[in-house]
Design an enzyme around this catalytic site. Structure first.
Site, PDB file in Angstrom:
ATOM      1  N   GLU A  35       0.855  -1.199   0.000  1.00  8.93           N
ATOM      2  CA  GLU A  35       0.000   0.000   0.000  1.00  8.93           C
ATOM      3  C   GLU A  35       0.888   1.246   0.000  1.00  8.93           C
ATOM      4  O   GLU A  35       1.846   1.318   0.767  1.00  8.93           O
ATOM      5  CB  GLU A  35      -0.912   0.019   1.227  1.00  8.93           C
ATOM      6  CG  GLU A  35      -1.979   1.096   1.119  1.00  8.93           C
ATOM      7  CD  GLU A  35      -2.929   1.107   2.312  1.00  8.93           C
ATOM      8  OE1 GLU A  35      -4.112   1.407   2.122  1.00  8.93           O
ATOM      9  OE2 GLU A  35      -2.477   0.832   3.433  1.00  8.93           O
ATOM     10  N   HIS A  77      -7.608  -1.714  15.011  1.00 12.51           N
ATOM     11  CA  HIS A  77      -7.684  -0.943  13.757  1.00 12.51           C
ATOM     12  C   HIS A  77      -7.386  -1.850  12.559  1.00 12.51           C
ATOM     13  O   HIS A  77      -8.144  -1.869  11.580  1.00 12.51           O
ATOM     14  CB  HIS A  77      -6.677   0.209  13.832  1.00 12.51           C
ATOM     15  CG  HIS A  77      -6.600   1.068  12.599  1.00 12.51           C
ATOM     16  ND1 HIS A  77      -7.036   2.369  12.573  1.00 12.51           N
ATOM     17  CD2 HIS A  77      -6.100   0.822  11.360  1.00 12.51           C
ATOM     18  CE1 HIS A  77      -6.842   2.874  11.363  1.00 12.51           C
ATOM     19  NE2 HIS A  77      -6.254   1.953  10.611  1.00 12.51           N
ATOM     20  N   GLU A  78      -6.298  -2.602  12.648  1.00 11.18           N
ATOM     21  CA  GLU A  78      -5.901  -3.448  11.515  1.00 11.18           C
ATOM     22  C   GLU A  78      -6.890  -4.598  11.302  1.00 11.18           C
ATOM     23  O   GLU A  78      -7.200  -4.948  10.162  1.00 11.18           O
ATOM     24  CB  GLU A  78      -4.485  -3.991  11.727  1.00 11.18           C
ATOM     25  CG  GLU A  78      -3.408  -2.928  11.938  1.00 11.18           C
ATOM     26  CD  GLU A  78      -3.344  -1.892  10.839  1.00 11.18           C
ATOM     27  OE1 GLU A  78      -3.672  -2.217   9.685  1.00 11.18           O
ATOM     28  OE2 GLU A  78      -2.986  -0.738  11.131  1.00 11.18           O
ATOM     29  N   GLU A  91      -9.578   4.303   6.300  1.00 14.05           N
ATOM     30  CA  GLU A  91      -8.821   4.726   7.481  1.00 14.05           C
ATOM     31  C   GLU A  91      -9.681   5.433   8.534  1.00 14.05           C
ATOM     32  O   GLU A  91      -9.480   5.252   9.725  1.00 14.05           O
ATOM     33  CB  GLU A  91      -7.645   5.607   7.059  1.00 14.05           C
ATOM     34  CG  GLU A  91      -6.675   4.928   6.094  1.00 14.05           C
ATOM     35  CD  GLU A  91      -6.097   3.620   6.625  1.00 14.05           C
ATOM     36  OE1 GLU A  91      -6.241   3.330   7.828  1.00 14.05           O
ATOM     37  OE2 GLU A  91      -5.516   2.884   5.816  1.00 14.05           O
TER      38      GLU A  91
END
Length: 870
Positions: free
Chosen positions: A137, A306-307, A329
């Site tokens: 990414e 988050h991941e 995000e």
């Protein structure tokens, strides 16, 4: 080639549906080679195939149609366009509409710039060895294999790796089988579901692992460096709980058969949510109960959740183009706080979410900010929007919308959105449409004002009798008059949290009748707008309302979030020269009995910035200002002390670390003396009870603030601890404060150390974060002299902007802004141009603030009075 130069996106002659990728890694020569077969659907007759490739050598290439598999059509022209990062294949004959296979042989070098397929090193015994990992990414898969490297072009992947037999090979899917063949083993992985190229991942290295299984039977593993497997237990526990929570919350099971999380020694970001294989830098995944601070444990929780959340928002439903990055995000940030709050309610994490909102507000007050939905016309420039706008503003406006719509209907709408677009791509308006269908609220009209336009409003508030007058206008730190109008969910309370009012401000000016909240016996009541800071805007109160709020803060009548918000808004207005510094300092004085962590952290942040700006504006008052700021923290410092107390809260532990660091920063002699005593004790006995991870940072600040060229013994000891440390947590902690010396010669020595082989490339982000005021000019001179070396060593990836932000942003004069602009005039790159413009603007904002402070009458007398109050 010319017709394909300068295109924003690849021409859609062909659409990939499947990649069969076989890679062979040579970790001795640090090279790789591969064969690739891509199943394509030719949608339009063409003599060209155009895909992405960068820094690859292309070997044999041919195309075969499914109807005539034996016939191999070889290109007459194979051209690599390095500037556009494309591979153009030209054919003599037309490729007809239908299915076919493109076969490519290629090779490349394992780079050391932490992008694409890259090498990093680890140590076994005393021997350094190479391993390989990936970071694709945003646009780096093309460095590993030729591909249609755009998020909308999802395909399935079947990956095979040839690797050294003693190493572990990981990819997105489970291993089917392994075969030994001499000096290599071949590892075959299952075919993946459809995914974007930026989510493909590989790791080849030496690891230990631990594992667990969710209630739904998903196997979760954490891969750690040898000897560190116990440090992965906390992250493993979090990942299992997060998978179970998100499966329930989104009404959609985790879509893959396994989840691996791996800690690698060098990684440019904090972590990357590759489908089924999340890659972390070590200190974001490994937790040491003795050496990790409370703040680090909290951050690790947020990062892991988050991941994991990305496997729904991002991986299962993927943005159609980088313009919609915030859908990944912003939502992953928001939902990570939701998960953390579920797991650790005692942390009161939603109050700390204000730090996310503030980060977004700070950047979005710049003229060089950008909309949440930003047009990305050059794919390489997408690196710059992995920033506070996409993450922090994005998550803050989601929180604002959730608060406006209500938790249950918001959750139901997200579940519908995930179900509708599973395995597909979506745009921002797709989410708004689902929310509108589920709620009946015209979400699109409201939220477009927040996502398609940069900036945000300040709400000016006046009270005339029972009528509250509110007026919105764009807020810019530069003082410029912006344009725009927002649809704003306004919340307010009057004298008590039992008396609240909500409305939607859709005009520039509005009047709100508060007669139901007042009676003749009440007298003046405080009015707090933006209750609990749920809205993404600033509030400016007329003087009499500001006075009443000061009294409410002093009498502890407000929640921690509202006390935070009042101080944060006042600081922003002061920085924008819309409020005198004297007024800000007077407000700060009423916070001196504060004990709540989130309010203390804001008070500390404002105090540190005030000291730095006065260093340039009124240097003769800096010592008095430091004394005042120290006095503000004496009450909390006395309550918290240096030692942990039985049964104390997580938030008290956080507060202790922040307060002691701040007082060390302000030069408090008592703190310095105790910090140095503790450091000496640590040198004599590594197992001393005085080695608390949460108080070490204050000790390291004290050491560096007392380090000069002629007094460097403790500095040398600190460097020795760094070199001997066997934990990433300790090395990070030391790096953060090494450049904090008041001696420019020491700062120069530290800067050279940071870019030496003794510090991993990834760790430059820590060392540049705390360059002392006294070392600014030295750092800038060093940066200019070493620009070519820095560019070669770190490339134009995500690490380079840290040099710009850490070295340029601290200045505060227009002359320095001009000098920086001139230096970069011939060195600009799409990878950091926006970061540079923002940093230069921040310098000019501070220059304007300095001029404003210099014009304030009696300010120095006020600072002296505040310092003497005690």
């Amino acid at each position: 080639m010319d017709q394909f130069k300068g295109l924003t996106r690849l021409p859609k002659f062909a659409i990939p549906s499947h990649y069969d990728l076989h890679l062979k890694l040579d970790l001795t020569s640090c090279t790789f080679s591969g064969t690739l077969r891509i199943n394509l659907h030719i949608v339009k007759e063409t003599r060209f195939l155009v895909l992405n490739a960068l820094e690859l050598d292309i070997g044999e290439v041919f195309f075969a149609t499914n109807s005539s598999a034996q016939k191999r059509i070889r290109p007459c022209d194979v051209a690599l366009g390095e500037d556009d990062e494309i591979l153009v294949l030209g054919f003599d004959e037309v490729l007809g509409v239908g299915e076919g296979v493109l076969a490519v042989q290629f090779s490349g070098v394992l780079n050391s710039q932490l992008k694409g397929l890259y090498r990093c090193s680890y140590v076994v015994g005393r021997q350094e060895k190479n391993m390989a990992t990936t970071q694709f990414e945003a646009v780096e898969a093309r460095r590993c294999f030729p591909c249609w490297d755009e998020p909308a072009l999802k395909a399935t992947f079947r990956i095979t790796l040839d690797v050294p037999p003693e190493l572990t090979a990981l990819s997105n899917m489970p291993v089917i089988e392994e075969k030994l063949d001499g000096n290599f083993k071949t590892v075959y992985f299952e075919e993946s579901p459809p995914m974007s190229t930026y989510l493909v991942a590989l790791v080849v290295g030496l690891f230990e692992h631990i594992e667990d299984t969710t209630v739904d039977g998903v196997k979760v593993r954490v891969y750690c460096p040898p000897g560190k497997r116990n440090n992965g237990k906390f992250a493993l526990h979090l990942a299992v709980k997060a998978l179970e929570l998100f499966s329930e919350y989104f009404s959609m099971p985790y879509p893959l058969p396994k989840l691996d999380m791996v800690a690698v020694p060098e990684f440019s970001g904090g972590a990357m949510e590759n489908n089924g294989l999340i890659i972390y830098r070590e200190n974001e995944l490994l937790h040491d109960e003795l050496l990790s601070t409370a703040a680090k444990k909290q951050r690790l929780t947020i990062v892991v959740t988050h991941e994991v959340a990305h496997h729904w928002f991002g991986n299962l439903v993927t943005m159609e183009w980088w313009t919609h990055l915030w859908l990944n995000e912003g939502f992953a940030t928001w939902v990570s706080y939701m998960a953390t709050d579920r797991f650790f309610p005692e942390w009161k994490i939603w109050t700390q979410f204000l730090q996310q909102s503030t980060g977004g507000l700070h950047m979005d007050a710049l003229e060089n900010s950008h909309p949440i939905e930003i047009e990305v016309s050059q794919a390489r420039s997408v690196l710059e929007i992995f920033d506070a706008i996409s993450y922090k503003k994005g998550s803050a406006v989601i929180r604002m919308l959730q608060d406006y719509l209500g938790d249950k209907v918001f959750q139901k709408s997200l579940s519908s959105y995930i179900k509708r677009y599973a395995w597909k791509n979506a745009k921002t308006e797709d989410l708004w449409n689902v929310l509108t269908e589920e709620t009946g609220v015209k979400v699109n009209a409201m939220m477009n004002t927040w996502t398609k336009r940069k900036g945000y409003p300040v709400i000016s508030v006046k009270l005339k009798g029972h009528i509250l007058e509110v007026e919105q206008s764009p807020f810019l730190s530069s003082g410029s008059h912006g344009e725009g109008q927002w649809i704003i969910p306004i919340t307010l309370c009057i004298g008590s949290y039992s008396r609240t009012k909500k409305f939607l401000l859709e005009t520039k000016v509005a009047e709100v009748d508060l007669c139901d909240f007042f009676d003749s016996s009440d007298g003046q009541r405080w009015v707090k707008v933006n209750v609990d800071q749920s809205g993404f805007y600033r509030v400016k109160y007329e003087h009499k309302l500001a006075v009443e709020l000061c009294k409410a803060v002093e009498s502890n009548s407000l929640t921690a979030t509202d006390k935070y918000g009042i101080l944060d808004d006042a600081f922003a207005l002061c920085e924008g020269c819309d409020l005198p510094l004297s007024s800000l300092l007077t407000l700060m004085d009423v916070y001196k009995k504060e004990l709540d962590y989130i309010v203390l952290s804001k008070l500390i942040d404002v105090s540190l910035i005030a000291v730095r700006i006065c260093h340039n504006a009124i240097p003769s008052s800096v010592d008095n200002l430091k004394r005042f700021c120290t006095n503000l923290l004496l009450f909390s410092a006395k309550k918290l002390g240096w030692e942990a107390k039985p049964g104390e809260s997580h938030l008290d532990v956080l507060s202790r670390g922040e307060v002691l660091m701040a007082m060390a920063n302000f030069g408090d002699e008592t703190i310095h003396k105790e910090a140095l005593r503790r450091f000496k004790s640590l040198l004599n006995d590594k197992d001393t009870p005085l080695r608390s991870a949460d108080t070490k940072r204050a000790a390291y600040i004290s050491i560096m603030r007392n380090t000069t060229a002629s007094n460097r013994d403790h500095f040398e000891s600190l460097l020795r601890i760094y070199r001997e440390a066997d934990t990433v947590q300790e090395r990070e902690r030391i790096l953060r404060f090494l450049a904090f010396s008041p001696d420019p010669d020491i700062v120069l020595e530290v800067l050279n150390f940071l870019v030496s082989d003794q510090v991993r490339n990834q760790d430059i982000v820590y060392g540049l974060a705390q360059i002392s005021l006294e070392g600014r000019e030295t750092a800038w001179k060093w940066f200019k002299e070493n620009w070519d070396f820095i560019l070669k060593k770190y490339g134009t990836g995500v690490l380079l902007p840290n040099f710009i932000v850490g070295i340029v942003s601290p200045f505060s004069s227009d002359e320095k802004a001009d000098e920086v602009k001139e230096f970069f005039a011939g060195r600009m790159s799409p990878a950091f141009s926006m970061n540079l413009e923002q940093s230069i603007e921040q310098v000019r904002v501070k220059a304007r603030w300095v001029r404003s402070i210099k014009r304030e009458k009696s300010l120095e007398d006020l600072i002296k009075q505040l310092a003497c109050k005690g």
